[in-house]
Write an enzyme that holds these catalytic residues in place. Structure first.
Site, PDB file in Angstrom:
ATOM      1  N   LYS A   1       0.868  -1.180   0.000  1.00  0.00           N
ATOM      2  CA  LYS A   1       0.000   0.000   0.000  1.00  0.00           C
ATOM      3  C   LYS A   1       0.901   1.225   0.000  1.00  0.00           C
ATOM      4  O   LYS A   1       1.568   1.510   0.994  1.00  0.00           O
ATOM      5  CB  LYS A   1      -0.914   0.000   1.216  1.00  0.00           C
TER       6      LYS A   1
ATOM      7  N   GLY B   1      -9.587   8.977   8.546  1.00  0.00           N
ATOM      8  CA  GLY B   1      -9.926   9.072   9.954  1.00  0.00           C
ATOM      9  C   GLY B   1     -11.098   9.988  10.250  1.00  0.00           C
ATOM     10  O   GLY B   1     -11.511  10.117  11.398  1.00  0.00           O
TER      11      GLY B   1
ATOM     12  N   ALA C   1     -10.223   4.675   3.460  1.00  0.00           N
ATOM     13  CA  ALA C   1     -10.256   5.810   4.377  1.00  0.00           C
ATOM     14  C   ALA C   1     -11.541   6.603   4.317  1.00  0.00           C
ATOM     15  O   ALA C   1     -12.167   6.743   3.280  1.00  0.00           O
ATOM     16  CB  ALA C   1      -9.086   6.753   4.136  1.00  0.00           C
ATOM     17  N   GLY C   2     -11.898   7.110   5.451  1.00  0.00           N
ATOM     18  CA  GLY C   2     -13.014   8.035   5.556  1.00  0.00           C
ATOM     19  C   GLY C   2     -14.311   7.396   6.022  1.00  0.00           C
ATOM     20  O   GLY C   2     -15.236   8.085   6.406  1.00  0.00           O
TER      21      GLY C   2
ATOM     22  N   ASN D   1     -10.163   0.826   8.955  1.00  0.00           N
ATOM     23  CA  ASN D   1      -9.328   0.625  10.132  1.00  0.00           C
ATOM     24  C   ASN D   1      -9.942   1.362  11.318  1.00  0.00           C
ATOM     25  O   ASN D   1     -10.532   0.756  12.191  1.00  0.00           O
ATOM     26  CB  ASN D   1      -7.898   1.100   9.859  1.00  0.00           C
ATOM     27  N   SER D   2      -9.905   2.714  11.272  1.00  0.00           N
ATOM     28  CA  SER D   2     -10.425   3.495  12.393  1.00  0.00           C
ATOM     29  C   SER D   2     -11.848   3.108  12.749  1.00  0.00           C
ATOM     30  O   SER D   2     -12.193   2.988  13.937  1.00  0.00           O
ATOM     31  CB  SER D   2     -10.392   4.993  12.061  1.00  0.00           C
TER      32      SER D   2
END
Lengths: 261, 66, 377
Positions: free
Chosen positions: A100, A161, A187-188, A209-210
């Site tokens: 990545k 995030g 993301a997001g 992830n987050s």
């Protein structure tokens, strides 16, 4: 119906949920969340070896999990040269060709540098890496990356995030429509419904992830994302019912076809 | 001799190999990658790779990340 | 017939030519499928096939409304205009339907470079800024070097120079681009290899696969705008439309910097008297144009003076975004005094630039002759 597989280069996967391993309270929770997610591609970051934390080694437990392919990221790299070096080190470390490419010069927003990312992708793809670039949701950049041989493109749905979901959906739609490689939203995302929405739109997969790590109960949230991704993909394959558009009544446009002059 | 390991200055026996350094630091058994002055040194080459004065060594492993 | 003119074996052809699943959709779609496609947020291959189906025929007015809305959204209330200039009617091929085929008995002629300049100046005086330079298949009289020089001269007069000539090598296309060529139009005529073979009786154009591959070579050579078309009347128009769409869809993803346009040439009476087995009615032409507009909302769709004024006025801005004007299909002829002769096909809309622009303006459309200047070339 043929098996519905996610194809990254010459690798195939049944799961369309990719999971990051950062920001968990402890690695035991992370591993349980990973098992609940069913993710087969798992991101890890490079860090300097610390003798005091040798027991926290992630590689050991992750490599025990069956069917999991590691995708190291290049986080911390601020330019192409640093990302290229990180990728080579990561390959030495785990032997995975997945990388990545993540280059963010600004530590506050962690937004990707398009220019350095393209350069790193060009070099790494030529070295045989399966390059997975984290990128702004820019359709032209997606094609430029495809031209240099990336294995997928990973546009952000919203700032990393931020948990803002698919703010870039109109750009994502154009990227998906034109792409010859899998489009993975990275993301997001905050809610499983947003992951389902990305898959409904035609994204090949999502990386979260987050949203899992920072949930009240990460293991349960990982399972919820797994279900959402399956539902979104199934909906995409089933074909959504069209929206009705109200036609405005004006004078006919096709009378000329019948006119006798 | 003086070497730098993960950014920290360190005094090591002259001519020490990379493999010996890893063992001394407790990284001999775990999965790590080694970089000597910007070049990746494959695991197989560590036993024969001796260090020199002012070498910079990076020892890296995986941590959680997204 | 000699062996090197044997019909191409189908295994040499690309897999995308097989459109059987889409064809089945186009044959069996229902009214409900059509209504769903018309309301769809995005028209993909399947919806396109549905819109080409007989079930869509009663929905022409609905399709026209969507086509007009999409045309207006991307192109505004404008129509881009261009004019063709036939450089030569020498030809090495024997296309059964073409007035310039090598066995047609009429005087052959090509423009000298000076005559080309005179013709280009005449077009410029008419207000034309985009010229399409045409020849037959490759001949010693109108070879690559000749076309390249004509492009160079045209680029000195015009804002945009495009060609419709013969399949070239990538290196030749690159040389054309360097000479000032921005666009290449090359109709496959028909994407049905079995129909194609007997129609192309001899000459280089018999090579179906080489022609099929030519747009990719043109794009690799740096051509920025590629024109596509099937000659309507040669084969099953629905099959041809599906393959043409698939051809463009593949190339657009590979050559994503380029523009792709579609033309809708219907067979016209020509000097040789070719009779069509697959006549395309006005209504079917409309269905084709509207379906392409819905499936390709950002691409130029072009209609030439093969069609009569009534149809051209009706389609302008309703799917169609680009049109030729004041066309002559004879070699030269724009400059009074030049010798015309027999045309490639009979023009059906003979209106001059002023008349045609007046008709467009009356319909609320602005004629556009020049979109940009190649100032940074």
């Amino acid at each position: 119906m043929s098996a519905d597989l996610l194809q990254i280069g010459d690798l195939t996967f049944t799961s369309r949920l990719l999971l990051g391993t950062g920001k968990f309270s402890d690695s035991a929770t992370m591993l349980r969340a990973l098992a609940a997610s069913g993710a087969q591609i798992v991101t890890v970051a490079l860090r300097r070896f610390n003798p005091a934390q040798a027991a926290d080694d992630l590689f050991g437990p992750l490599s025990q999990l069956p069917g999991v392919t590691l995708m190291p990221n290049t986080s911390g790299a601020r330019d192409a040269a640093e990302a290229i070096r990180a990728a080579r080190i990561a390959r030495e470390l785990c032997g995975s060709r997945l990388i990545k490419v993540e280059i963010h010069p600004n530590p506050q927003h962690l937004l990707p540098d398009a220019i350095e990312t393209l350069e790193a992708a060009r070099v790494l793809a030529a070295e045989g890496f399966l390059v997975m670039p984290y990128m702004p949701a820019d359709p032209v950049l997606a094609k430029r990356l495809e031209d240099v041989g990336v294995a997928s493109v990973m546009p952000l749905g919203a700032p990393i995030g931020s948990g803002q979901g698919l703010g870039a959906s109109e750009m994502l739609r154009i990227i998906i429509e034109n792409s010859r490689v899998p489009v993975i939203v990275d993301a997001g995302l905050r809610a499983p419904s947003e992951a389902a929405g990305a898959l409904e739109l035609g994204c090949a997969a999502v990386l979260v992830n987050s949203a899992v790590a920072a949930a009240e109960r990460p293991v349960e949230m990982a399972a919820a994302f797994a279900q959402a991704v399956q539902a979104g993909r199934a909906a995409y394959r089933a074909g959504l019912m069209p929206r009705r558009s109200a036609a405005s009544a004006t004078s006919p446009l096709t009378n000329f076809l019948n006119a006798q002059t | 001799m003086k070497v730098q390991v993960n950014g920290e200055p360190m005094e090591r026996p002259a001519g020490e190999t990379l493999a010996a350094l890893l063992t001394a630091l407790g990284a001999g058994s775990g999965r790590v990658a080694t970089v000597l002055n910007d070049d990746v040194v494959p695991a197989a080459a560590r036993a024969t790779q001796s260090l020199s004065e002012n070498d910079r060594v990076e020892i890296l492993t995986f941590a959680g990340g997204g | 017939m000699t062996t090197d003119h044997e019909q191409l074996t189908t295994d040499a052809l690309p897999a995308w030519l097989d459109v059987a699943p889409l064809l089945s959709v186009a044959r069996t779609a229902t009214a409900a499928d059509v209504e769903a496609a018309l309301a769809a947020a995005h028209i993909g291959p399947r919806e396109f096939a549905v819109l080409l189906s007989p079930a869509a025929a009663p929905y022409l007015e609905n399709m026209a409304r969507v086509a007009q809305a999409l045309t207006r959204r991307h192109f505004g209330r404008t129509i881009t205009l261009y004019a063709p200039l036939y450089l030569s009617n020498f030809c090495s091929s024997g296309c059964a339907y073409c007035g310039f085929a090598a066995d047609r008995d009429h005087p052959r002629r090509k423009l000298s470079f000076d005559e080309a300049d005179t013709e280009l100046a005449a077009l410029k005086r008419m207000g034309i800024e985009e010229v399409l330079l045409l020849t037959g298949e490759r001949t010693p009289q109108a070879d690559f070097a000749y076309i390249c020089e004509c492009v160079r001269r045209a680029a000195a007069h015009m804002a945009m120079v495009t060609v419709e000539t013969f399949p070239m090598t990538t290196a030749e296309y690159a040389e054309l681009v360097a000479a000032g060529c921005t666009g290449d139009t090359l109709y496959q005529e028909t994407y049905d290899a079995a129909v194609y073979a007997p129609l192309h009786r001899w000459g280089p154009k018999r090579d179906f696969a080489a022609r099929l591959d030519a747009p990719a070579r043109a794009l690799a050579g740096g051509i920025r705008q590629c024109g596509f078309g099937a000659l309507l009347g040669l084969a099953d128009p629905i099959e041809d439309a599906l393959r043409l769409y698939t051809h463009i869809a593949g190339l657009q993803k590979q050559f994503w910097r380029a523009g792709f346009s579609v033309s809708f040439p219907r067979l016209r009476p020509e000097a040789g008297g070719f009779q069509t087995d697959h006549p395309v009615s006005d209504a079917l032409l409309a269905q084709l144009i509207f379906a392409f507009r819905l499936a390709l909302p950002e691409n130029h769709l072009a209609l030439s003076t093969r069609e009569p004024a009534k149809l051209r006025d009706g389609f302008a801005g309703v799917g169609i975004s680009k049109m030729s004007v004041a066309s002559l299909t004879t070699v030269g002829g724009y400059d009074h005094g030049a010798e015309g002769g027999v045309g490639q096909f009979a023009v059906n809309d003979a209106r001059g630039v002023a008349d045609f622009c007046a008709a467009l303006r009356a319909a609320g459309l602005e004629p556009v002759f020049k979109n940009w200047d190649a100032a940074y070339r």
